[in-house]
Design an enzyme around this catalytic site. Structure first.
Site, PDB file in Angstrom:
ATOM      1  N   PRO A   2       0.823  -1.219   0.000  1.00 28.50           N
ATOM      2  CA  PRO A   2       0.000   0.000   0.000  1.00 28.50           C
ATOM      3  C   PRO A   2       0.855   1.266   0.000  1.00 28.50           C
ATOM      4  O   PRO A   2       1.765   1.405   0.801  1.00 28.50           O
ATOM      5  CB  PRO A   2      -0.815  -0.113   1.295  1.00 28.50           C
ATOM      6  CG  PRO A   2      -0.146  -1.141   2.114  1.00 28.50           C
ATOM      7  CD  PRO A   2       0.660  -2.013   1.212  1.00 28.50           C
ATOM      8  N   GLU A   3       0.576   2.144  -0.933  1.00 28.41           N
ATOM      9  CA  GLU A   3       1.255   3.430  -1.022  1.00 28.41           C
ATOM     10  C   GLU A   3       0.302   4.505  -0.508  1.00 28.41           C
ATOM     11  O   GLU A   3      -0.828   4.203  -0.121  1.00 28.41           O
ATOM     12  CB  GLU A   3       1.638   3.705  -2.488  1.00 28.41           C
ATOM     13  CG  GLU A   3       2.646   2.723  -3.061  1.00 28.41           C
ATOM     14  CD  GLU A   3       4.068   2.982  -2.552  1.00 28.41           C
ATOM     15  OE1 GLU A   3       4.300   4.049  -1.933  1.00 28.41           O
ATOM     16  OE2 GLU A   3       4.932   2.117  -2.749  1.00 28.41           O
ATOM     17  N   HIS A  91      -5.065 -14.141   9.867  1.00 27.61           N
ATOM     18  CA  HIS A  91      -4.390 -12.863   9.627  1.00 27.61           C
ATOM     19  C   HIS A  91      -5.228 -11.651  10.031  1.00 27.61           C
ATOM     20  O   HIS A  91      -4.824 -10.527   9.768  1.00 27.61           O
ATOM     21  CB  HIS A  91      -3.945 -12.687   8.170  1.00 27.61           C
ATOM     22  CG  HIS A  91      -3.187 -13.848   7.624  1.00 27.61           C
ATOM     23  ND1 HIS A  91      -2.025 -14.323   8.204  1.00 27.61           N
ATOM     24  CD2 HIS A  91      -3.420 -14.648   6.544  1.00 27.61           C
ATOM     25  CE1 HIS A  91      -1.584 -15.366   7.499  1.00 27.61           C
ATOM     26  NE2 HIS A  91      -2.413 -15.587   6.496  1.00 27.61           N
ATOM     27  N   ARG A 110       1.525 -10.606   6.125  1.00 22.88           N
ATOM     28  CA  ARG A 110       2.983 -10.581   6.329  1.00 22.88           C
ATOM     29  C   ARG A 110       3.395  -9.949   7.655  1.00 22.88           C
ATOM     30  O   ARG A 110       4.558  -9.980   8.015  1.00 22.88           O
ATOM     31  CB  ARG A 110       3.662  -9.882   5.144  1.00 22.88           C
ATOM     32  CG  ARG A 110       3.443 -10.682   3.857  1.00 22.88           C
ATOM     33  CD  ARG A 110       4.155 -10.080   2.681  1.00 22.88           C
ATOM     34  NE  ARG A 110       5.605 -10.091   2.870  1.00 22.88           N
ATOM     35  CZ  ARG A 110       6.458  -9.550   2.016  1.00 22.88           C
ATOM     36  NH1 ARG A 110       6.014  -8.937   0.945  1.00 22.88           N
ATOM     37  NH2 ARG A 110       7.756  -9.603   2.246  1.00 22.88           N
ATOM     38  N   ARG A 152      22.455  21.033  -4.390  1.00 24.14           N
ATOM     39  CA  ARG A 152      22.434  19.603  -4.077  1.00 24.14           C
ATOM     40  C   ARG A 152      22.752  18.804  -5.334  1.00 24.14           C
ATOM     41  O   ARG A 152      22.199  19.061  -6.401  1.00 24.14           O
ATOM     42  CB  ARG A 152      21.043  19.186  -3.560  1.00 24.14           C
ATOM     43  CG  ARG A 152      20.583  19.887  -2.286  1.00 24.14           C
ATOM     44  CD  ARG A 152      21.332  19.412  -1.046  1.00 24.14           C
ATOM     45  NE  ARG A 152      21.443  17.951  -0.934  1.00 24.14           N
ATOM     46  CZ  ARG A 152      20.479  17.179  -0.450  1.00 24.14           C
ATOM     47  NH1 ARG A 152      19.339  17.694  -0.020  1.00 24.14           N
ATOM     48  NH2 ARG A 152      20.659  15.876  -0.377  1.00 24.14           N
TER      49      ARG A 152
END
Ligand SMILES: [Zn+2]
Length: 271
Positions: A2-3, A91, A110, A152
């Site tokens: 998931p983002e 789970h 997980r 940078r």
């Protein structure tokens, strides 16, 4: 994994069941997540009214009078709303039971997810204290990128993926936004002109907003037992398209590795 868009979509999906509701109980079935779920969290949250469910970076912040709990979906976590009589499955590691009878249930095969107590000053929690600005907030802008990149030498892609610079720009979104902005991912950040950084900040916002919108349509169902909310993938122009023709010029998309992450770009369109 998931983002930011999946986390925001999750927040929007489950917030209606939580905000303004009183927590009648918290049930933890598995404490061995990424960090152990603290022993007292059930007692801290029971009886509390949820003020808001906010998102900060990829963390969900469950805010109550007594303090704030932090939830992270890790690599494979998801949350959904189920009714009181729905038995837990494998789970399903913890439940937040509210007075309406709904249960907000956390599933994570997980176990890289987290459920932590952050007390009354969550912004001081080590996980949150050093986070950069939110990409969708106005303070993240071309000016901000310009200011943080002068002198940078770091590659622009690594700069925008650094959570101390800006949070939630994962590998997919960094690749896509750089393509849309026409910027080569390895270009030294300090050598990109202000106008191009303006365009980049706008493309980052657009690509994330498009993903959130897509998540809102493909993951509409946060309620019910049939199937867990999954992860979605929007229309991608470069990500994992190496060897395929560029949607703009037709030349082959290239793949290189930068900072151990795969980078996809068009050698013609990105400078
Ligand atoms: Zn191209």
């Amino acid at each position: 994994m998931p983002e930011l868009p999946e986390v925001e979509t999750t927040r929007r999906g489950i917030a209606p069941a939580l905000e303004g509701a009183a927590i009648s109980a918290v049930t933890v079935r598995e404490r061995r997540l990424r960090w152990p779920v603290p022993k007292g969290i059930e007692r801290q949250l029971a009886g509390q009214v949820v003020h808001t469910l906010r998102r900060r970076a990829k963390y969900l912040l469950l805010e109550t009078q007594a303090g704030t709990a932090i939830i992270h979906l890790g690599m494979s976590g998801s949350m959904r709303i189920v009714s009181a009589d729905e038995p837990p499955e494998k789970h399903d590691h913890f439940d937040i039971v509210v007075n309406s009878g709904d249960i907000v249930r956390f599933n994570d095969p997980r176990r890289f997810g987290s459920f932590l107590w952050a007390g009354k000053q969550p912004h001081k929690h080590p996980l949150l204290a050093e986070l950069g600005p939110e990409p969708l907030e106005p303070e993240f802008s071309g000016d901000y990128l310009h200011h943080t990149t002068r002198n940078r030498k770091v590659a622009i892609k690594q700069h925008i993926m650094n959570g101390k610079v800006v949070v939630g720009v994962g590998n997919i979104y960094a690749n896509e936004a750089l393509f849309r902005a026409g910027i080569h991912p390895a270009r030294a950040a300090g050598r990109i002109a202000a106008a191009r950084l303006d365009r980049l900040s706008n493309e980052i916002k657009t690509v994330l907003q498009d993903a959130i919108r897509q998540g809102g349509t493909t993951l509409r169902d946060y309620r019910g037992g049939d199937g867990k909310p999954g992860y979605f993938r929007q229309q991608l122009t470069v990500y994992e398209r190496d060897g395929l023709p560029c949607v703009q010029c037709g030349n082959e998309i290239s793949r290189v590795v930068q900072g151990q992450r795969a980078t996809y770009y068009c050698r013609t369109c990105q400078r």
